[in-house]
Design an enzyme around this catalytic site. Structure first.
Site, short mmCIF file in Angstrom:
data_model
loop_
_atom_site.label_atom_id
_atom_site.label_comp_id
_atom_site.label_asym_id
_atom_site.label_seq_id
_atom_site.Cartn_x
_atom_site.Cartn_y
_atom_site.Cartn_z
CD GLU A 175 -29.33 97.28 17.86
OE1 GLU A 175 -28.93 96.47 18.71
OE2 GLU A 175 -28.90 97.30 16.70
N GLY A 176 -33.84 95.12 19.76
CA GLY A 176 -34.88 94.67 20.68
C GLY A 176 -36.20 95.39 20.40
#
Length: 595
Positions: free
Chosen positions: A440-441
């Site tokens: 998610e980054g």
């Protein structure tokens, strides 16, 4: 391995006492009846499921892992049965709209449950966790027909969902995306391509799996502006809406991972699979941000979860294990050694873990209330809460996962050599925690989002509003917390100005400062919550000398004395600029690698 115990006392302290749950829900249209009695019933039943059903499967999931075959993926023993119990309990629809079969409670109640699920069994919790983002994406962007076709089964939990973004050649850079979608002429599309790192992409826990897929239409613009979003089911629907024939989507293989072995991380192949457009053409990334933001908050929660697991294990061990003698004299003269808890360094690690676990809990629950307001508040609440979420989400995701990883490492260290041994569960917690800083980054991506998109893009206006909000809060805070925090927020503001000025010389200055700035920000935000919690606990102590409140005050003081000073090194690193990072050329690095 210490038995998992849901931290209900602290959950209720944060949500009810610190954040005023009664007042919060009373201010939300449609949530006025969500009283203490109902919340307690949900928490108690959720805790029972997590402690008795999920936690015993944590080690089983790690050791067995998932198994791939041409027929599909088999999850570890007990996982599918636990999921059926989850469905039977009505848990998937807790915060979903009643029109789709949900219970219509605010999303914050789902987050309370998610904390316990993730602590009891990180890998298992990802199966229903990914479904939540899929449902919310369809609610916000799906057509009425797509909602009719898929949401009721997703809300019931009979079907699960995934998010399919990453491709082998692209990683986090979606501009490299190659998966294509071509119109079939009947309103559907043929989706072709390969996606990697797809959590819960294939398994035996639900009747159907609904994939949310990014793909390009023919003649779409290059880069991220030419990406569209599609829903692609594992099984197509029959005329009556039930599961029909198998779609041409399959799991090519499972990734061999460092941790979370109980969750199926898949390579997914789409071979002209039938899909349906979600939202407008070439606006897929905009639609996907609904899913991605939900996932970022969920991943931030994982940082808290791994800290809590480390805390419970390390506390249990330190209070039982005997080793060495206290430096100030024997504490247990009738025993061959004192317990680990007498040693200052062990206490340092325990209090560090506790300060992260309980501080992050306050942070994430605050965000959950802002999420409630953004979804169902008044017009004024929606604007204010949305601005706060935009600013604080990258801090939460980046900072909480980093300190969660640190806490998990301390959990191993408290055990000494035994922490390195599988049977105690601490090494699994550390391995599982490592992924949270990546998906998610990464922390670097979150930090660039924070500085570039959330602060510099509006000249620091939204950041300034948040600083003013903290400043107003200081008036009600005890001096021992408010005075150092006042200095920190002034310094925080100055750092924003400094980085902005340096960026005018080179954008590399933002890249150089970004992670240090995000971590600095996280420490200050947590100080805000610890100041509030310490002040509240001091007030409670005047009424009742309960050890819980004494522990809260002691941990608040520890955080301000021993953890918050870390900001000084981040500040100094930021002020040194990018020169030493950028002094070597790309060719220099190639030459060094060849030596």
């Amino acid at each position: 391995m210490a038995d998992y115990k849901a931290p209900l006392r602290d959950i209720r302290f944060v949500f009810d006492e610190l954040l005023g749950a009664d007042e919060h829900y009373a201010s939300l249209p449609g949530a006025e009846e969500l009283n203490q009695e109902l919340r307690d019933a949900i928490l108690d039943e959720g805790a029972k499921f997590c402690e008795q059903t999920l936690a015993p499967l944590r080690r089983i999931g790690d050791e067995e892992g998932c198994t791939w075959s041409e027929d599909g993926v088999t999850t570890p023993g007990g996982f599918a049965d636990a999921y059926q119990q989850f469905i039977d309990g009505g848990w998937p629809g807790l915060s979903m709209p009643e029109q789709f079969g949900g219970q219509g409670l605010p999303n914050s109640m789902d987050l309370l449950l998610s904390e316990m699920l993730g602590q009891a069994n990180h890998a298992w919790s990802m199966y229903p966790g990914l479904s939540a983002g899929c449902r919310e994406t369809l609610i916000e962007h799906g057509s009425e027909q797509l909602q009719k076709d898929y949401l009721i089964k997703l809300v019931s939990g009979d079907w699960t969902g995934t998010m399919c973004l990453t491709e082998p050649q692209g990683g986090s850079d979606l501009s490299f995306l190659r998966t294509k979608a071509e119109a079939n002429g009947d309103g559907s599309y043929a989706v072709t391509g390969t996606k990697i790192f797809i959590s819960s992409g294939e398994h035996d826990m639900s009747d159907n799996i609904i994939h949310i897929v990014l793909a390009r239409l023919p003649d779409a613009p290059k880069g991220t502006k030419g990406i569209s979003l599609f829903i692609v089911p594992k099984f197509n629907l029959a005329a009556d809406g039930s599961v029909g024939e198998r779609n041409t989507v399959s799991c090519g293989s499972l990734e061999h991972k460092m941790g979370i072995h109980g969750n199926a991380t898949c390579v997914m192949n789409f071979d002209g699979a039938k899909g349906f457009l979600v939202g407008k053409e070439n606006e897929g990334l905009k639609c996907m941000f609904t899913f991605m933001n939900t996932a970022r908050i969920g991943t931030a929660m994982q940082g808290l979860n791994h800290a809590e697991v480390a805390l419970q294990g390390a506390m249990s061990y330190a209070l039982d294990r005997e080793a060495g003698r206290s430096l100030t004299g024997k504490k247990s003269p009738d025993r061959p050694a004192d317990k680990l808890i007498v040693h200052a360094d062990v206490r340092r690690m325990l209090l560090t873990i506790r300060s992260f676990s309980e501080g992050c809990r306050a942070f994430i629950y605050y965000l959950s209330q802002q999420g409630d307001k953004a979804l169902q508040g008044t017009e004024e609440q929606v604007k204010e809460a949305s601005d706060l979420l935009a600013l604080l989400t990258p801090i939460a995701k980046g900072f909480m996962t980093e300190v969660g990883l640190e806490a998990a490492s301390h959990g191993v260290q408290v055990y000494g050599g035994h922490g390195y041994i599988r049977e105690w569960g601490m090494e699994q917690n550390l391995r599982d925690a490592r992924i949270a800083t990546l998906y998610e980054g990464t922390t670097g991506i979150q930090s660039l989002d924070l500085l570039g998109r959330k602060i510099m893009s509006d000249g620091g206006a939204n950041f300034g509003k948040f600083i003013a909000m903290i400043g107003a809060d200081l008036e009600a805070m005890d001096d021992e917390f408010s005075e150092p925090l006042q200095k920190m927020i002034a310094e925080w503001t100055e750092l924003v100005g400094f980085i902005g000025a340096q960026a005018g010389k080179s954008y590399d200055e933002i890249g150089s400062a970004s992670v240090d700035f995000l971590m600095y920000s996280g420490y200050v935000v947590l100080a805000w919550f610890w100041g509030r919690m310490g002040t509240l606990a001091n007030t409670k102590l005047a009424e009742n000398d309960e050890v819980f409140y004494r522990g809260k005050v002691a941990t608040a003081r520890f955080y301000f004395d021993k953890v918050l000073p870390r900001t000084a090194s981040h500040k100094q690193t930021i002020e040194k600029g990018a020169d030493s990072l950028m002094s070597l050329t790309d060719d220099d690095f190639e030459a060094l690698a060849a030596i």
